[in-house]
Design a protein around this motif. Structure first.
Motif, PDB file in Angstrom:
ATOM      1  N   MET A   9      -5.108   7.466  13.553  1.00  0.00           N
ATOM      2  CA  MET A   9      -5.625   6.393  12.716  1.00  0.00           C
ATOM      3  C   MET A   9      -5.907   6.898  11.304  1.00  0.00           C
ATOM      4  O   MET A   9      -5.647   6.208  10.320  1.00  0.00           O
ATOM      5  CB  MET A   9      -6.896   5.804  13.324  1.00  0.00           C
ATOM      6  CG  MET A   9      -6.699   4.368  13.770  1.00  0.00           C
ATOM      7  SD  MET A   9      -8.114   3.777  14.683  1.00  0.00           S
ATOM      8  CE  MET A   9      -9.101   3.111  13.359  1.00  0.00           C
ATOM      9  N   MET A  10      -6.435   8.114  11.205  1.00  0.00           N
ATOM     10  CA  MET A  10      -6.710   8.706   9.894  1.00  0.00           C
ATOM     11  C   MET A  10      -5.417   8.878   9.111  1.00  0.00           C
ATOM     12  O   MET A  10      -5.346   8.592   7.937  1.00  0.00           O
ATOM     13  CB  MET A  10      -7.410  10.072  10.044  1.00  0.00           C
ATOM     14  CG  MET A  10      -8.857   9.987  10.481  1.00  0.00           C
ATOM     15  SD  MET A  10      -9.884   9.055   9.314  1.00  0.00           S
ATOM     16  CE  MET A  10      -9.887  10.188   7.927  1.00  0.00           C
ATOM     17  N   LYS A  11      -4.376   9.351   9.817  1.00  0.00           N
ATOM     18  CA  LYS A  11      -3.075   9.525   9.165  1.00  0.00           C
ATOM     19  C   LYS A  11      -2.561   8.194   8.649  1.00  0.00           C
ATOM     20  O   LYS A  11      -2.065   8.104   7.529  1.00  0.00           O
ATOM     21  CB  LYS A  11      -2.078  10.110  10.170  1.00  0.00           C
ATOM     22  CG  LYS A  11      -1.681  11.523   9.842  1.00  0.00           C
ATOM     23  CD  LYS A  11      -0.526  11.970  10.734  1.00  0.00           C
ATOM     24  CE  LYS A  11      -0.580  13.482  10.871  1.00  0.00           C
ATOM     25  NZ  LYS A  11      -0.610  13.957  12.229  1.00  0.00           N
ATOM     26  N   GLN A  12      -2.674   7.166   9.491  1.00  0.00           N
ATOM     27  CA  GLN A  12      -2.202   5.841   9.093  1.00  0.00           C
ATOM     28  C   GLN A  12      -2.981   5.345   7.879  1.00  0.00           C
ATOM     29  O   GLN A  12      -2.410   4.787   6.956  1.00  0.00           O
ATOM     30  CB  GLN A  12      -2.371   4.840  10.242  1.00  0.00           C
ATOM     31  CG  GLN A  12      -1.209   4.855  11.202  1.00  0.00           C
ATOM     32  CD  GLN A  12      -1.344   3.748  12.224  1.00  0.00           C
ATOM     33  OE1 GLN A  12      -2.425   3.492  12.755  1.00  0.00           O
ATOM     34  NE2 GLN A  12      -0.259   3.072  12.500  1.00  0.00           N
ATOM     35  N   ALA A  13      -4.283   5.559   7.894  1.00  0.00           N
ATOM     36  CA  ALA A  13      -5.125   5.123   6.781  1.00  0.00           C
ATOM     37  C   ALA A  13      -4.739   5.853   5.501  1.00  0.00           C
ATOM     38  O   ALA A  13      -4.651   5.250   4.435  1.00  0.00           O
ATOM     39  CB  ALA A  13      -6.600   5.347   7.103  1.00  0.00           C
ATOM     40  N   GLN A  14      -4.482   7.148   5.608  1.00  0.00           N
ATOM     41  CA  GLN A  14      -4.078   7.930   4.431  1.00  0.00           C
ATOM     42  C   GLN A  14      -2.724   7.460   3.901  1.00  0.00           C
ATOM     43  O   GLN A  14      -2.528   7.347   2.693  1.00  0.00           O
ATOM     44  CB  GLN A  14      -4.025   9.422   4.774  1.00  0.00           C
ATOM     45  CG  GLN A  14      -5.401  10.055   4.908  1.00  0.00           C
ATOM     46  CD  GLN A  14      -5.342  11.463   5.490  1.00  0.00           C
ATOM     47  OE1 GLN A  14      -4.389  11.836   6.169  1.00  0.00           O
ATOM     48  NE2 GLN A  14      -6.387  12.233   5.244  1.00  0.00           N
ATOM     49  N   GLN A  17      -3.216   4.204   2.170  1.00  0.00           N
ATOM     50  CA  GLN A  17      -3.844   4.420   0.874  1.00  0.00           C
ATOM     51  C   GLN A  17      -2.810   4.922  -0.143  1.00  0.00           C
ATOM     52  O   GLN A  17      -2.767   4.460  -1.279  1.00  0.00           O
ATOM     53  CB  GLN A  17      -5.000   5.413   1.007  1.00  0.00           C
ATOM     54  CG  GLN A  17      -5.904   5.415  -0.204  1.00  0.00           C
ATOM     55  CD  GLN A  17      -7.112   6.312  -0.016  1.00  0.00           C
ATOM     56  OE1 GLN A  17      -7.219   7.052   0.959  1.00  0.00           O
ATOM     57  NE2 GLN A  17      -8.018   6.257  -0.966  1.00  0.00           N
ATOM     58  N   ALA A  18      -1.965   5.838   0.296  1.00  0.00           N
ATOM     59  CA  ALA A  18      -0.919   6.359  -0.589  1.00  0.00           C
ATOM     60  C   ALA A  18       0.036   5.240  -0.994  1.00  0.00           C
ATOM     61  O   ALA A  18       0.419   5.118  -2.160  1.00  0.00           O
ATOM     62  CB  ALA A  18      -0.157   7.493   0.097  1.00  0.00           C
ATOM     63  N   ASN A  19       0.405   4.397  -0.033  1.00  0.00           N
ATOM     64  CA  ASN A  19       1.288   3.265  -0.320  1.00  0.00           C
ATOM     65  C   ASN A  19       0.635   2.289  -1.297  1.00  0.00           C
ATOM     66  O   ASN A  19       1.290   1.741  -2.180  1.00  0.00           O
ATOM     67  CB  ASN A  19       1.666   2.522   0.964  1.00  0.00           C
ATOM     68  CG  ASN A  19       2.663   3.308   1.797  1.00  0.00           C
ATOM     69  OD1 ASN A  19       3.328   4.211   1.297  1.00  0.00           O
ATOM     70  ND2 ASN A  19       2.755   2.985   3.068  1.00  0.00           N
ATOM     71  N   SER A  91       0.104  -7.548   0.211  1.00  0.00           N
ATOM     72  CA  SER A  91       0.126  -8.071   1.584  1.00  0.00           C
ATOM     73  C   SER A  91       1.307  -7.503   2.358  1.00  0.00           C
ATOM     74  O   SER A  91       1.253  -7.375   3.569  1.00  0.00           O
ATOM     75  CB  SER A  91       0.169  -9.600   1.584  1.00  0.00           C
ATOM     76  OG  SER A  91       1.433 -10.046   1.133  1.00  0.00           O
ATOM     77  N   GLY A  92       2.354  -7.120   1.645  1.00  0.00           N
ATOM     78  CA  GLY A  92       3.501  -6.491   2.291  1.00  0.00           C
ATOM     79  C   GLY A  92       3.176  -5.109   2.838  1.00  0.00           C
ATOM     80  O   GLY A  92       3.873  -4.600   3.698  1.00  0.00           O
ATOM     81  N   LEU A  93       2.105  -4.498   2.333  1.00  0.00           N
ATOM     82  CA  LEU A  93       1.729  -3.153   2.778  1.00  0.00           C
ATOM     83  C   LEU A  93       0.825  -3.171   3.994  1.00  0.00           C
ATOM     84  O   LEU A  93       0.685  -2.178   4.685  1.00  0.00           O
ATOM     85  CB  LEU A  93       0.971  -2.422   1.649  1.00  0.00           C
ATOM     86  CG  LEU A  93       1.759  -2.099   0.394  1.00  0.00           C
ATOM     87  CD1 LEU A  93       0.841  -1.485  -0.639  1.00  0.00           C
ATOM     88  CD2 LEU A  93       2.890  -1.134   0.707  1.00  0.00           C
ATOM     89  N   MET A  94       0.173  -4.304   4.224  1.00  0.00           N
ATOM     90  CA  MET A  94      -0.815  -4.388   5.298  1.00  0.00           C
ATOM     91  C   MET A  94      -0.125  -4.675   6.625  1.00  0.00           C
ATOM     92  O   MET A  94       0.743  -5.533   6.684  1.00  0.00           O
ATOM     93  CB  MET A  94      -1.798  -5.529   5.025  1.00  0.00           C
ATOM     94  CG  MET A  94      -2.630  -5.325   3.787  1.00  0.00           C
ATOM     95  SD  MET A  94      -3.734  -3.951   4.005  1.00  0.00           S
ATOM     96  CE  MET A  94      -3.801  -3.326   2.356  1.00  0.00           C
ATOM     97  N   PRO A  95      -0.565  -4.000   7.673  1.00  0.00           N
ATOM     98  CA  PRO A  95      -0.078  -4.383   9.002  1.00  0.00           C
ATOM     99  C   PRO A  95      -0.514  -5.817   9.292  1.00  0.00           C
ATOM    100  O   PRO A  95      -1.555  -6.236   8.796  1.00  0.00           O
ATOM    101  CB  PRO A  95      -0.798  -3.405   9.939  1.00  0.00           C
ATOM    102  CG  PRO A  95      -1.395  -2.352   9.081  1.00  0.00           C
ATOM    103  CD  PRO A  95      -1.514  -2.911   7.700  1.00  0.00           C
ATOM    104  N   PRO A  96       0.255  -6.584  10.051  1.00  0.00           N
ATOM    105  CA  PRO A  96      -0.120  -7.971  10.343  1.00  0.00           C
ATOM    106  C   PRO A  96      -1.529  -8.044  10.938  1.00  0.00           C
ATOM    107  O   PRO A  96      -1.880  -7.247  11.801  1.00  0.00           O
ATOM    108  CB  PRO A  96       0.923  -8.426  11.369  1.00  0.00           C
ATOM    109  CG  PRO A  96       2.062  -7.469  11.218  1.00  0.00           C
ATOM    110  CD  PRO A  96       1.492  -6.185  10.692  1.00  0.00           C
TER     111      PRO A  96
END
Length: 102
Positions: A9-14, A17-19, A91-96
Motif C-alpha cells: 500500500m505504501m508503494k502504491q501511495a508513493q 504521489q509521483a504520478n 481523476s484519471g490518476l485515481m483508482p476507481p
C-alpha cells in the motif's frame, strides 16, 4: 498479521504521489484560453492559474467598464477551463472509487 499488505500500500501511495506530481507539472505547462464576447478579450493561462497572455481587440478599448467586465469574464472562463482540465487529468490518476482525504 499480513506482511506484504502494508508495504504494498505504501508503494502504491508513493507511486500515486509521483504520478500526481508529474501530472501537476504537466498541468503547469498546459495552457487554456478564456474567451469573452466572441474573442474580443482572450486570456491564456496555464492549468496552475499562471496567466500567460491577455489579448484585447481594439473594438473593446472604447469602453473601459465593458473592457473590465470582458476581462473578468475571460479570466473566469480560463479558470473554469483550467479547473476542468485539471480535474479530468487528476481523476484519471485515481483508482476507481478512491477518495482523497482532503
Amino acid at each position: 498479521m499480513m506482511k506484504g499488505g502494508m508495504g504494498n500500500m505504501m508503494k502504491q501511495a508513493q507511486m500515486m504521489q509521483a504520478n500526481m506530481q508529474k501530472a501537476q507539472a504537466e498541468l503547469a505547462n498546459t495552457e487554456v484560453e478564456g474567451i469573452a464576447s466572441n474573442g474580443m478579450v482572450k486570456v491564456t493561462m496555464t492549468c496552475s492559474n499562471d496567466v500567460k497572455r491577455v489579448q484585447i481587440d481594439d473594438a473593446a478599448m472604447d469602453d473601459k467598464e465593458t473592457l473590465e467586465d470582458l476581462l473578468m469574464i475571460a479570466l473566469k472562463d480560463a479558470k473554469a477551463k483550467a479547473e476542468a482540465t485539471s480535474s479530468a487529468k487528476m481523476s484519471g490518476l485515481m483508482p476507481p472509487g478512491f477518495k482523497l482525504p482532503f
